[in-house]
Design a protein around this motif. Structure first.
Motif: not given
Length: 697
Positions: A479-499
């Motif tokens: 998908q090329g270069l993705l901005m944080p708005a695309t994936f940060i919410a999902l990372a926070e929900k799953t806890g991946l935002i920590i690593p």
């Protein structure tokens, strides 16, 4: 007629033997009643031998107690016959009381048979003396002895039958009954002995060839006691073994029940788990097919649970989950099922009359979760996002219904959380996209697909670069270069935002250490912290480790947290921020003015910088209210001794206005776009080279 006498000690011993034999008989009757199969006949046989020897030995010791003026003896064959009669009579008695019922006629018949057997044993034993002339018996006493034998046998059978079950105080009752039975048996024996009349010229024919009385009483006593004690101990030991076996069986049954419960229920809340839920859903599907109606499957996900869990620890988070489970069950009926399937996710299965009833129930569940929770003296506020799948209509099996309810829940979260959404077919596409994105996100972390771009910050007055803000980008292979708005919410929900956040912090410090070594010692690198990352217990250690690893001075790092995150739990935030401040790290309150500011807490926060939100800067030229707000924020920051940074500067008018107000530094597309480190530095050096040319004009 000769008049005999009795040895008092042997009479007493015979009574004791009779009582012991009676107690052994009662105990064996109880043992036979609880035995099953072939063991019943083994106990009857062994019990008949022990009981028969006991009764016979009492009779034999009683005869040995008799003292006559001539020597006594007992013919072996007849003596053994009397023993056999005693054993057979005992066997009959034990068989009779082992029957499930003992009606009166059967009791009377048994008393006659057993009484006749005991009497036969007694008078056969007397005949073993081979008296010459023969023994003459008094008819009245002889009849009395027979009557006593029958009555005593009947009483013994009735007592044994009624005391064969193990009830409270049964051993005490058996002891009392044994005394009564022993006295009755001894009474019968000595009545029969009293009926015997010996002529003056009598002599014992068995005295020379039979068993001699000398020392025989001791042998009989020891032998009979050994047999009775062995039988009694065997019965007691077997009873204890059976009791322990029963306890072990009960324990195993209870353990199996507990294991089954654990296999089907959540250990934390006690609610059904995913396995039991699937079975209940299948039962619900079957019920709808058979009786009609419908049911709703509601997938409930808690909003704001992870920050609470990370801020206060897992122990308090676990208590909160228990409280949520208790509260959700308040409104349920016995036929409904509430399950916890992991983390902060609950599923509610509700039987409905009409599909429209699901809406009211979902609203009540959302309202229940919205009420403040009091956990360990903390007032906690969370909300719930609920996805609803209906049957029939939204799936044909438990797995499909759960998947569709989950998709509807994600849609509810996307609509702003704290609400509910019914499943629609289009949601599956979004759910699959989210699932694929999550898988790609995990791979991105493992394979190092993340990049940092840097947006420069400039001194508002001099225009010189004073640092940069590190901004995360994802270089997705497809998908090329993705901005944080695309994936940060999902990372926070799953806890991946920590690593991910730890990687951003480490990479930013690494890059800043290079710039620091190149002479940009006055620069600061800014890193954004998510709410989940800020609440994570390991944040302070992660920051310290990154600074130490790259040998970077702490004041070269600025950590940006949003105003809402800082104020959501001001006391907890104060502790974390103070630790970071004591370390020497700069702290910036991001998006200031968009949250619920509290000046009382703001003046206590160990912050160094306020960052004006781009929303106020964007309409600065056209909205007088925004201009007034920005002016107030700048004045407030200056009064508190904080640096003021404005982001989102895109026009010259905005730049001049903010500079005139007294902002310390500016950033925005007018001044510089976020770029990779190499391009970023190329622009900075180009600007530095152009600066002397501009000054010479």
């Amino acid at each position: 007629m000769l008049i005999g006498s009795y040895s008092t000690s042997l009479v007493v011993i015979s009574l004791c033997v009779a009582i012991l034999a009676s107690y052994t008989a009662l105990d064996l009757a109880g043992r036979i009643a609880t035995a099953k199969g072939r063991a019943v006949y083994l106990w009857i046989t062994g019990g008949a031998v022990a009981m028969g020897i006991g009764i016979w030995s009492m009779h034999f010791i009683g005869m040995l107690a008799l003292r006559l003026p001539f020597a006594l003896g007992f013919e072996v064959g007849i003596t053994l016959l009397s023993l056999l009669i005693a054993v057979l009579s005992s066997g009959f008695a034990l068989w009779l009381v082992s029957q499930p019922r003992l009606p009166a006629w059967q009791l009377a018949f048994g008393a006659l048979v057993m009484g006749a057997g005991i009497a036969s044993m007694h008078y056969t034993g007397m005949a073993a003396m081979r008296m010459t002339p023969g023994i003459d018996y008094d008819p009245a006493l002889f009849g009395a002895s027979l009557l006593i034998a029958v009555v005593a046998s009947g009483a013994a059978l009735w007592i044994a039958f009624n005391l064969r079950r193990n009830t409270p105080y049964v051993r005490l009752a058996r002891g009392g009954a044994a005394v009564v039975m022993g006295v009755a048996i001894v009474g019968m024996h000595y009545t029969g002995m009293a009926a015997a009349r010996f002529a003056d010229d009598s002599f014992c024919g068995a005295a020379l060839t039979g068993l001699s009385g000398k020392g025989l009483d001791n042998l009989v006593l020891v032998t009979s006691l050994a047999v009775l004690v062995f039988a009694l101990l065997t019965s007691v030991l077997v009873a204890r073994l059976e009791a322990r076996t029963a306890v072990l069986a009960d324990s195993l049954t209870l353990a199996n029940q507990e294991l089954t419960h654990l296999a089907l229920h959540d250990m934390l809340t006690g609610l059904p788990n995913r396995t039991l839920l699937a079975d209940r859903i299948q039962q619900g599907i079957q019920a709808v097919h058979e009786r009609g109606g419908c049911f709703a499957l509601m997938f409930i996900d808690l909003d704001g649970f992870k920050p609470v869990n990370d801020a206060f620890g897992h122990h308090l988070g676990d208590q909160l989950l228990r409280e949520v489970g208790l509260r959700l069950r308040e409104d349920l009926r016995s036929q409904d099922t509430l399950a916890r399937i992991g983390g902060d996710e609950f599923v509610l299965l509700v039987q409905l009359t009409q599909p429209d009833d699901a809406m009211g129930l979902a609203e009540r569940q959302v309202s229940l979760i919205n009420r403040t929770f009091t956990v360990a003296e903390h007032q906690l506020q969370i909300s719930a996002s609920i996805g609803i799948a209906m049957f029939p209509g939204n799936g044909s099996n438990p797995q499909e219904l759960l998947m569709n309810a989950d998709a509807a829940m994600y849609h509810a979260k996307g609509m702003g959380k704290n609400g509910y959404s019914f499943f629609d077919v289009s949601m599956n596409t979004n759910a699959r996209k989210q699932l694929q994105l999550l898988q790609d996100l995990r791979i991105a972390l493992e394979q190092g697909q993340f990049r940092l771009h840097y947006q420069p910050k400039f001194d508002a007055v001099s225009g010189l670069a004073v640092g940069a803000e590190a901004l995360l980008r994802w270089e997705h292979p497809h998908q090329g270069l993705l901005m944080p708005a695309t994936f940060i919410a999902l990372a926070e929900k799953t806890g991946l935002i920590i690593p991910i956040g730890e990687w951003v912090l480490d990479e930013a410090c690494r890059q800043m250490s290079q710039w620091y070594a190149q002479g940009y010692e006055h620069w600061r690198i800014a890193v954004n912290l998510s709410a989940l990352q800020f609440c994570h217990a390991g944040l302070v250690n992660s920051v310290a480790a990154a600074l130490e690893r790259h040998q970077l001075p702490a004041n070269s790092l600025t950590l940006e947290i949003t105003e809402t995150t800082a104020m959501s739990d001001a006391d907890a935030s104060m502790t974390v921020l103070q630790q970071l401040s004591d370390m020497g790290v700069d702290l910036s309150i991001d998006d200031f003015g968009t949250g619920y500011s509290s000046l009382m807490y703001l003046k206590r926060l160990p912050a160094n910088e306020l960052k004006i939100d781009r929303g106020f800067v964007r309409d600065l030229e056209h909205d007088s209210d925004d201009a007034a707000i920005v002016s107030a924020i700048v004045a407030l920051g200056q009064a508190l001794g904080l640096r003021i940074v404005a982001e989102g500067v895109e026009t010259d008018v905005q730049q001049h206005f903010l500079t005139r107000l007294g902002c310390d530094s500016l950033q925005g597309y007018l001044l510089g776009h976020p770029l990779p480190a190499d391009s970023f530095m190329a622009n900075i050096r180009g600007a530095e080279q152009a600066a002397p040319d501009k000054s010479s004009l």
